[in-house]
Motif scaffolding. Sequence first.
Motif: not given
Length: 458
Positions: A297-306, A329-330, A366-370
């Motif tokens: 249960a934490t933040h997730g992220f995705f970076l826009q990549a070329p 994951l953070v 259970s917790a997604c990117s914000t």
Amino acid sequence: NELNARGSSQADQRLREEGKKIVQPLMLAEFEAEGLVYGAVTAAKIRKRLPNGAAYAEFVKLLKPDETGNRPDSYHYALVALLPNKDSVEVHDLGPANEIEVLTSRYGSEMNSVRMTGRAPDIERVKRLGQELYTRLLAPVFKAGGLYPALVICPDGELNLLPFEAFVDNTGNFLISKMDIRYVASARELLNRRPRVATDLTLAVFADPDYDSIAEQAPADSSAAANTKKRAQLRSATGRALRDEKFDALPETRIEAQRVEAAIKKVFGGNTKVLLGRDANVKNFVGVKSPRFLHVATHGFFLQAPPTVLAKKGDVELQYVDPDEYSGLVLAGANQGLKTGSEAGIVLSNRLSAMDLDDTEMVVLSACSTGVGVVSTGEGVFGLKRAIQIAGARNSITSLWNVPTDETATLMSNFYEYFASEKDAAIALRNAKLSLMKTQPNPFFWAPFVLSGTSATP
């Protein structure tokens, strides 16, 4: 095979041919590289692995030729369906991708409107959008063969952001009330059944990380160290996107962790490990070895990549972005690490994929990117889901949007309890959603959690 009456028959034929020439070889090459499937994926093999009476619907985003059948005109979504009452493979052109993705975007915006309004979206608006999506994406399946006890869905592109069980049929009912809907990331998952091996750890939970603490350093990542230049590029991308951001604490996830642990102990027994605050760090996370259940249960992220160009013919390019290299994951210490340009406190998906989860039955995020900077909510889940699969876990549950703590904790604890009696993760999650629907009928509360994996073949 028949396509809907959209465009000329010549263009429709080219759509099928391009799908075979471009998508299938890439898909099979990926199977062979990852060693996840033995032999070619065929319609006959897929049928054998479907639940009794189930239909299979795979969506593919393709460049469709123009009306002359020559140069590509625009992206379309195609639906490939296997129906239990037909031996043939149904192929349908669902129309321009941009039209469908406008609907997808509207649905996502409605579900995320709580950030601005402070309240759940209007259920009637949500149902109207759900019915539009049903008509556009699934009506061809049901028109061809009626209702089925189960539907296995393999989404593509932006369709990964949709909870199909929250679609509304022509009778005004949510699909979840009529059938069991299951998800796979690719057809290979249907053929990748392995016996579960007992593990020493029944449950590992990571929740409420202390993002402002000093990060515990994890052992060197040998897989990433093998390519120093690539690591430098990733570190630079992470720093540019996240250095000026601050991840908010998630103290409410402690309650979720306590409820999940209580449910697991009650149902399965065995050893459990709950890591909170500073202990929810990268060192402890990558050190976990094949717990039966891994709940994060934490933040997730995705970076826009070329994008990477895989193939080029004339002025047409086939491009691909590998989200495993730009998502993660953070964990504890992330805020402190990012201040200095360090990745301490962050687990990139390519590192998650190197973990030993071979005997893990379920990974729950259970917790997604914000929505942090260039981070894209949902796309990060694509990378994380794939990383979980490569690491060896049989199933994953991810969330398409943020849900209030009480409803999340209730659904998750009910899920684990239903799973103990059903022995089928997809049915257990459906039952947990139906139970929550009794008090919270709005899909905002019960629909975001999507299970993908080998549970599609009980």
